[in-house]
Scaffold this active site. Structure first.
Site, PDB file in Angstrom:
ATOM      1  N   GLY A  51      -5.478   3.772   8.584  1.00  0.00           N
ATOM      2  CA  GLY A  51      -5.756   3.291   9.940  1.00  0.00           C
ATOM      3  C   GLY A  51      -7.165   3.671  10.337  1.00  0.00           C
ATOM      4  O   GLY A  51      -7.467   4.852  10.476  1.00  0.00           O
TER       5      GLY A  51
ATOM      6  N   CYS B  94       8.545  -8.069   1.671  1.00  0.00           N
ATOM      7  CA  CYS B  94       7.359  -8.925   1.671  1.00  0.00           C
ATOM      8  C   CYS B  94       7.343  -9.845   0.452  1.00  0.00           C
ATOM      9  O   CYS B  94       6.733 -10.908   0.489  1.00  0.00           O
ATOM     10  CB  CYS B  94       6.084  -8.104   1.762  1.00  0.00           C
ATOM     11  SG  CYS B  94       5.977  -6.768   0.555  1.00  0.00           S
TER      12      CYS B  94
ATOM     13  N   CYS C 262      12.269  -1.104  -0.485  1.00  0.00           N
ATOM     14  CA  CYS C 262      12.083  -2.227   0.430  1.00  0.00           C
ATOM     15  C   CYS C 262      11.015  -3.105  -0.193  1.00  0.00           C
ATOM     16  O   CYS C 262       9.873  -2.673  -0.385  1.00  0.00           O
ATOM     17  CB  CYS C 262      11.645  -1.762   1.820  1.00  0.00           C
ATOM     18  SG  CYS C 262      11.251  -3.186   2.881  1.00  0.00           S
TER      19      CYS C 262
ATOM     20  N   ASN D 107       4.415   6.612  12.242  1.00  0.00           N
ATOM     21  CA  ASN D 107       3.945   5.600  11.315  1.00  0.00           C
ATOM     22  C   ASN D 107       5.152   4.715  11.033  1.00  0.00           C
ATOM     23  O   ASN D 107       6.206   5.202  10.662  1.00  0.00           O
ATOM     24  CB  ASN D 107       3.470   6.297  10.025  1.00  0.00           C
ATOM     25  CG  ASN D 107       3.194   5.337   8.881  1.00  0.00           C
ATOM     26  OD1 ASN D 107       3.341   5.710   7.733  1.00  0.00           O
ATOM     27  ND2 ASN D 107       2.799   4.108   9.171  1.00  0.00           N
TER      28      ASN D 107
ATOM     29  N   CYS E 280       9.147   1.837   0.816  1.00  0.00           N
ATOM     30  CA  CYS E 280       8.274   0.660   0.743  1.00  0.00           C
ATOM     31  C   CYS E 280       7.567   0.602  -0.613  1.00  0.00           C
ATOM     32  O   CYS E 280       6.762   1.473  -0.944  1.00  0.00           O
ATOM     33  CB  CYS E 280       7.224   0.732   1.850  1.00  0.00           C
ATOM     34  SG  CYS E 280       5.877  -0.442   1.646  1.00  0.00           S
TER      35      CYS E 280
ATOM     36  N   SER F 198      -9.527  -1.266  -4.849  1.00  0.00           N
ATOM     37  CA  SER F 198      -8.104  -1.025  -5.053  1.00  0.00           C
ATOM     38  C   SER F 198      -7.587  -1.576  -6.369  1.00  0.00           C
ATOM     39  O   SER F 198      -6.581  -1.100  -6.879  1.00  0.00           O
ATOM     40  CB  SER F 198      -7.314  -1.607  -3.890  1.00  0.00           C
ATOM     41  OG  SER F 198      -7.722  -2.946  -3.652  1.00  0.00           O
TER      42      SER F 198
ATOM     43  N   TYR G  48      -0.593  -0.611  -2.966  1.00  0.00           N
ATOM     44  CA  TYR G  48      -1.868  -0.699  -2.255  1.00  0.00           C
ATOM     45  C   TYR G  48      -2.095   0.357  -1.184  1.00  0.00           C
ATOM     46  O   TYR G  48      -3.193   0.881  -1.051  1.00  0.00           O
ATOM     47  CB  TYR G  48      -2.006  -2.088  -1.635  1.00  0.00           C
ATOM     48  CG  TYR G  48      -3.237  -2.271  -0.805  1.00  0.00           C
ATOM     49  CD1 TYR G  48      -4.499  -2.364  -1.408  1.00  0.00           C
ATOM     50  CD2 TYR G  48      -3.175  -2.327   0.579  1.00  0.00           C
ATOM     51  CE1 TYR G  48      -5.643  -2.508  -0.649  1.00  0.00           C
ATOM     52  CE2 TYR G  48      -4.320  -2.482   1.346  1.00  0.00           C
ATOM     53  CZ  TYR G  48      -5.552  -2.570   0.731  1.00  0.00           C
ATOM     54  OH  TYR G  48      -6.678  -2.712   1.475  1.00  0.00           O
TER      55      TYR G  48
ATOM     56  N   CYS H  23       5.867  -8.400   6.902  1.00  0.00           N
ATOM     57  CA  CYS H  23       6.485  -7.082   7.019  1.00  0.00           C
ATOM     58  C   CYS H  23       6.701  -6.769   8.494  1.00  0.00           C
ATOM     59  O   CYS H  23       5.832  -7.028   9.318  1.00  0.00           O
ATOM     60  CB  CYS H  23       5.568  -6.023   6.408  1.00  0.00           C
ATOM     61  SG  CYS H  23       6.216  -4.349   6.602  1.00  0.00           S
TER      62      CYS H  23
ATOM     63  N   ASP I 204      -6.625  -7.854  -9.330  1.00  0.00           N
ATOM     64  CA  ASP I 204      -6.599  -7.512  -7.903  1.00  0.00           C
ATOM     65  C   ASP I 204      -5.207  -7.007  -7.553  1.00  0.00           C
ATOM     66  O   ASP I 204      -4.250  -7.246  -8.281  1.00  0.00           O
ATOM     67  CB  ASP I 204      -6.947  -8.748  -7.056  1.00  0.00           C
ATOM     68  CG  ASP I 204      -7.506  -8.361  -5.689  1.00  0.00           C
ATOM     69  OD1 ASP I 204      -7.467  -7.161  -5.336  1.00  0.00           O
ATOM     70  OD2 ASP I 204      -7.976  -9.269  -4.976  1.00  0.00           O
ATOM     71  N   ASP I 205      -5.087  -6.283  -6.436  1.00  0.00           N
ATOM     72  CA  ASP I 205      -3.782  -5.715  -6.105  1.00  0.00           C
ATOM     73  C   ASP I 205      -2.836  -6.737  -5.492  1.00  0.00           C
ATOM     74  O   ASP I 205      -1.635  -6.681  -5.687  1.00  0.00           O
ATOM     75  CB  ASP I 205      -3.935  -4.506  -5.192  1.00  0.00           C
ATOM     76  CG  ASP I 205      -4.763  -4.839  -4.003  1.00  0.00           C
ATOM     77  OD1 ASP I 205      -4.233  -5.412  -3.032  1.00  0.00           O
ATOM     78  OD2 ASP I 205      -5.981  -4.564  -4.033  1.00  0.00           O
TER      79      ASP I 205
ATOM     80  N   CYS J 167      -0.680   3.064  10.110  1.00  0.00           N
ATOM     81  CA  CYS J 167      -0.782   4.401  10.665  1.00  0.00           C
ATOM     82  C   CYS J 167      -0.711   5.494   9.624  1.00  0.00           C
ATOM     83  O   CYS J 167      -0.108   5.330   8.562  1.00  0.00           O
ATOM     84  CB  CYS J 167       0.356   4.668  11.656  1.00  0.00           C
ATOM     85  SG  CYS J 167       0.405   3.573  13.038  1.00  0.00           S
TER      86      CYS J 167
END
Lengths: 490, 490, 490, 490
Positions: free
Chosen positions: C46, C466, C463, C125, C260, C307, C266, C406, C369-370, C20
């Site tokens: 989003g 993940c 945080c 969000n 986060c 990205s 990303y 997550c 790559d991310d 979001c």
């Protein structure tokens, strides 16, 4: 080449279908709005697509062509603002000869051509019986066709004409085509109307303030508040300008006129005038004639809606049997619903019609319909009437048996599909499963449309080829494709 | 005649725009899907509209033409199922010469013609410089044009050719046209490709299993997994059938080739191969050349996304100044938003680009862009960069000043709108308000594309008319309309 | 209950997806246009749907919610004119927890509630980790839910609150929810923003002339030309009115913040600022860190677009190996094409990406790559690179292995689908079939985002659940459904 | 809160409009298709929008709600496939009380509620006269309303009920509402129907193979081929399951029934049965009664199409004056056309109707219409008839003067707009400008619907509030808003 357009097919597939309606106007501000209204009034003559062309001195020629109803396409400011000008023509169509496949926007009239001497747009109602041969010849000489419509031949013939004016070229071109045509065309300043020498399809002239109108039927004059002046004569070409009014030409060798008698029976709207009489009155007269020719004892005269209604009223008046609306039409009919399961039979017809069961129960019912083509709908209606508890069912048909295809601008099934081409009246009665079935006679029909002595076989006043098999213009292209005209023996 | 279609205009109005991409395939099942994929890969060559024609023995020729992106029009089963067959061609376009007005579906290629000896469809990338004169002549002889596209001339020339086969007629027709054209055409069984004698626009040949492909660029071979065979030669016509493979003709008088040098600079996709080298590498080489020609002390080399990126990478490598993405492109760009109030300035550019403020602040920035056309976007970008706190702004342009319009299939503004046609380099610098502005020299550009000795003024290897004003084909129609070629003095 | 809406699904299914973006404005004329622009800038957060609510004294509250892109829905006068007023909020979303099925318009935020003391609209969000339990309880007490969105809980909690003002009620409600939430809400005159006590999701404050703005990221301030004031603090609720400006509340018990870390890697746009530094710079720093941690001899550093680009630039700078765009992204990507035949493999990825074959051939390539989620895309990219003739392929990943789902507003596959949850680094290397594969370490990532000493295991600043499996808020609903938190052993 | 949906407004604005039709089915495969067909047959009861809810054990509850005609929304596989299951209910509506503004999809029924004990969907035809008060109370206790429809009150009352089953809760809820309601509802396995204690709106029960149907009118049974079982009784709640069939409850205190007499006059379809008699026959009887009450010498009895036709047939039969269709309805009516210029007056009515001029000319015409509301259409029709040359125009109206608004589910203008509320019969005659104007008496109407002794003023059998001002249920909400009931004096 098939360029497909999605389109909900008209729902009634067991009727003959008029293929076109035309409308033109010159000398009014905002011509396109009048054309849209006129085409809306002529929507019964063609529901598949519509087109409008206008001209204004600043922007040149403008065109919009769309699949679907006039009311859905030519009502938004967005579209109508792209069609400025004081002169315009329009067309609604069902489908044109040579293109029975999926609807294609390329075939939607009017057609426009840019010539060395200027542009012109043209639309017509009818069918050119030598279009295939003409097209073949034109292609051999280098013409590129963009559509499968017969009307485009006229544009290419004009392009090759040596005539000095666009009107000269149009005369030139129309002298080369055969068949039925009521043409409405325009140049930058001239509105042109023309009927074939036999005057098979209708075309009328109207006056609206300082402007002039051409339309397939008078109902299109009524909707815009125009005054009905007169019918364009068979074989006449009228050239109308805002300033000089009507100029009349007769480009063809004179012949006796043969107006389509089916316009009286079914095609034209009941509120239109033909030959000074309303179509409604003629249909009522057909019903009365039918009551005299084919009386039967019964309790109720019931029309098959909506087209059978005036004849049913006439039949009821003449016979003294009460008139009642035993079949109710759903006015919201449209697309095809998904059939739920095998639990439902006769769904198609139920979506359109419902029987007024309480009215029908226990009665001897006379069903008055305008015509029987394939007979499929008639059978379903009969079943619904019997399911509702009718004691007897008698069909009375307001036209003679339809036994021959029309090649003059009407969509007719092949002869093998025409019930009357393959069965006697008694066989048809058994096939439909009704207590009696009677068609009006051809003589009766002529009487009802005003010929007191009935049909003159030596020189009939109408084109009645669909009933008689006597074609006033030989259908050249169809004969090339193997169609056999009626022989003396038939 | 204006038949309007609603269409979201392409967003970038300060670039030269390639006007077309073409693709054709023969000898594969479901040809239309390959055409759709190929056109999608060529979408950068034309975003306004696309069309596909296929042929299958049962249904004949099929066509679908739509305004908008390939991904939005040619991805549904509904549409693709109407395009069966093992041979097909397609086209994406921005707009065609002679029609700078609202987008019209009638002008969307491929065009189809039904000739006495069969049907053919044709599409091309380029521009015919004598189309107006040809069209005038054809109309005088009775041809009816349905579009304002120059491509339709080829169809009418074919219709009037006496050639016995469609391929003969196509040769006949193409010998009569002038200008730049990379044609892809098809008959029922033959795929035809042809480049004008100068080979101004690209066209390549590929192999896919048992099938053959023609495409504007190799990136369209990659997307379908096809193997790149070779470029079609300037002046070559290839006739390809599934069975017999490639047959090569040379219908024109041989000339020295003049490929469009701007294809290297901007039009082609970076992952396409031209002349055996990737466009990406060429652009990087341009950047390196530019760094050598026009060095400047600075802290950051920043591309104007996305087309300036490879040249910026090359510039950074050569100069040793760090490369950084100081301008970020919004990847969801599309239609025009409603401007809220006067509070927002520079909205247009902000919708597409945003400055990476933290990266730019306090730095001396070199902005590398591919070209300057009107200069409007360059000014806005400079403002954004300064607003973000850059200490200095230096523009480095990966092409020479664009001072002349292109008449070979690229949409260029009038000379009055071309910044470089009206200002010196220093005037442009002042107009843009930057600390320095340098364009690569024409010689430098030639070196970067592989001509070690730079441009040979006596016989340049490329068409560079937009930079040099030297037109390899006289633009006949434009000269009729008053365009003046460069004189010796200029 | 499934109320389906047709929607082209976002194309990238092998990335974690932010769910979001939120935006709100008060004190400007034509608020809705600003909201539309802001949401457009946040579209990367989003793409599935968007909604806007505004209020004006005459017409009350207005709402429009649509599936699809902001640019396609909130750009027409037709829609925007239905959203008058000087205060408004908006939301873009991918999908909300609890609703992984087909997109439904009922779930599109903002949500509106009419309370006894007035109306309010709210969007957020994040993800409420106790929403299922709350919803169950609320339904038992008679609340009727219209959506499956967790946000609706907040509305119902407000409806049942005894708070005297809407802001009081909102505080009341937010104190009952758990998880990650950055809320933007509005009453008739107040714009409200609130971040959860840990501040997991971003939310920033901006100033635009006389007006105030709340947005998920600073890039949404840039697009409307607003000035960035500050981030809303973790646990802070700001209540903003046009007249009185910002009023700050702290409704929650204070906790140490846990932003986060994946927003850096990303989710956020590279041109946004987080903690005073641009996301672009952070990603470049990640690339540099990665080059130090996992160097390898090679010829080319190539980003996986788009990205991976900043990290690849950083890697190239640090390692001295040239940076090059070996993979080109098709910028016209959209719907799914029909796959022609089995002749085409890897179609999906080819529609989006093409390899710059000439650049890759014969080289030892480092792909940056991310992240690696399922690994499906990585495998396809590796194949394309090898097909193009690369000599070696080395993957360098700008985040640690993603091994845990997550629960704070990001769409993650189940653990079984997460490659890193099921394989060691070497197993992953074999699975992907590359010459080497290295992820940045968690410590390295912390260093790159500015923690010079790396991650403090006792009290990490971010945080990073993940990667680490350490969830700062227990995911109550998920644990009810059987999710097992990491045990000490893991 | 206004969430606007674009919708072409129904064209007839000078009639009272029934606001809803309901349909439900249980125990058949593919329930949604039956619901779609049934709603199509009930389209005359509401053209603005429609909705269907179904339930299947695998997918749960499914819903689709759309603005516009059933035929346009519920006929595609795409939509119907999203509505699986063997139980379903549906609704068509014009507009609901409290929402006379632009059409909003949120207000389209059926409404769905998820309760602690399971889900239920509900739709109703009628109007709750205490909905405003109930809603106010519910909001104060924390309910969040999503629509402005009165039906949503029932859902919230159910949510707060302590009833152990959904049916118990529905009884509970319905005992709290006042007014007119014919409810169709469903749970996972039960189809529920309920009529208010006075039975103001219709509801019938049918049998289809192994399945059961509830519908507003019998015409909806006919279209799916179902058998008519009986009417649901006033005050009865039927609970139907596929297995156990019909279970009958009587949740309310018994009262004498008061069916809406206007259903006979105008709302119901002529082919529906009410009280064992077809509506068509009742209307014919009204026409006969009117001919007896208000005879006049004339030449033609002409219906105002389509609703006046049965009464006109009855009038003609009784009076012996010929029946004729002097006004022809355009069956392609739809959106509003752009008015070209001031040259056209009366455009609106001309788009729908045209006078059969030849039939009317010189005649004394009796126009039979079902009702006069504002009188605007009546005036235009009179003008068209006089323009066509009628000698005299006599209006005969098949209902008494409509002088009071309906609060039981019919859209009526305010009293100030009701012609009969403000003028005597003679004043109306002068206002309309006709030679005579007569309404059937209330006693005459009662006789025609079968009450041989006319209306019993002490205890009338029907709700005739629109004529008499005697409201069988006090309109509580309206009285709160200032509506004054008739006093004894009136």
């Amino acid at each position: 080449m098939a360029e497909q357009v999605h389109y909900a097919h008209p729902f009634d597939d067991d009727k003959l279908r008029e293929e076109c309606g035309v409308f033109g106007v010159v000398g009014v501000a905002d011509a396109a709005s009048f054309v849209a209204l006129g085409l809306h009034a002529l929507q019964h003559r063609g529901q598949e697509a519509g087109g409008i062309v206008t001209y204004d001195p600043e922007g040149g020629f403008h065109q919009a062509r769309r699949m679907g109803y006039v009311r859905d396409n030519f009502t938004s400011r967005e579209v109508m603002d792209t069609l400025p000008g004081a002169i315009g023509i329009g067309h609604v169509r069902y489908s044109t000869s040579g293109d029975k496949g999926p609807a294609v926007i390329r075939n939607v009239q009017p057609f426009f051509g840019e010539f060395a001497i200027g542009g012109a747009a043209i639309a017509h109602n009818g069918n050119l019986t030598n279009a295939v041969a003409l097209k073949r010849e034109l292609i051999e000489r280098g013409s590129i066709f963009q559509s499968s419509s017969d009307t485009e031949c006229i544009i290419h013939l004009m392009a090759r004409s040596m005539g000095r004016t666009l009107v000269d070229r149009m005369e030139d071109a129309l002298r080369k085509v055969e068949g039925a045509f009521s043409v409405v065309a325009m140049t930058r300043s001239k509105l042109v109307g023309c009927r074939d020498p036999l005057g098979i399809r209708p075309l009328v002239l109207g006056r609206l303030g300082s402007g002039w109108i051409l339309a397939s039927e008078t109902c299109a004059l009524d909707i815009v508040g125009a005054e009905f002046l007169r019918e364009v004569e068979p074989g006449e070409m009228v050239v109308v300008t805002a300033e000089a009014g009507i100029e009349s030409h007769f480009p063809f060798r004179p012949r006796k006129s043969r107006f389509c008698i089916f316009e009286h029976v079914y095609f034209s709207r009941p509120d239109s005038l033909i030959g000074g009489r309303s179509v409604y009155e003629t249909r009522e007269a057909i019903g009365r004639e039918l009551a005299r020719e084919a009386p039967v004892e019964a309790d109720l005269v019931c029309p098959v809606p909506d087209s059978g209604t005036p004849a049913a009223i006439g039949f009821a008046h003449e016979s003294g049997i009460p008139f009642g609306m035993g079949i109710i039409r759903n006015q919201y009919m449209g697309r095809t619903f998904i059939e739920p399961t095998e639990q439902i039979r006769n769904m198609g017809v139920r979506l359109k019609l419902n029987v007024n069961r309480a009215l029908i129960r226990g009665k001897r019912v006379i069903l008055v319909d305008d015509s029987v083509v394939r007979g499929t709908t008639s059978r379903k209606i009969k079943e619904m009437i019997l399911d509702a508890g009718a004691r007897e069912v008698h069909f009375r048909i307001a036209s003679p048996p339809t036994a021959w295809p029309c090649f003059y601008g009407v969509d007719t099934p092949n002869r093998e599909k025409l019930l009357a081409a393959n069965m006697s009246e008694e066989e048809m009665r058994l096939h439909l499963g009704v207590d009696s079935l009677r068609f009006i006679t051809l003589d009766g029909l002529y009487r009802a449309v005003g010929e007191v002595n009935g049909r003159n076989p030596a020189s009939p006043r109408y084109c009645d080829a669909c009933f008689s098999g006597e074609y006033p213009v030989a259908p050249a292209d169809m004969m090339d494709q193997g169609f056999e005209m009626k022989t003396a023996a038939e």
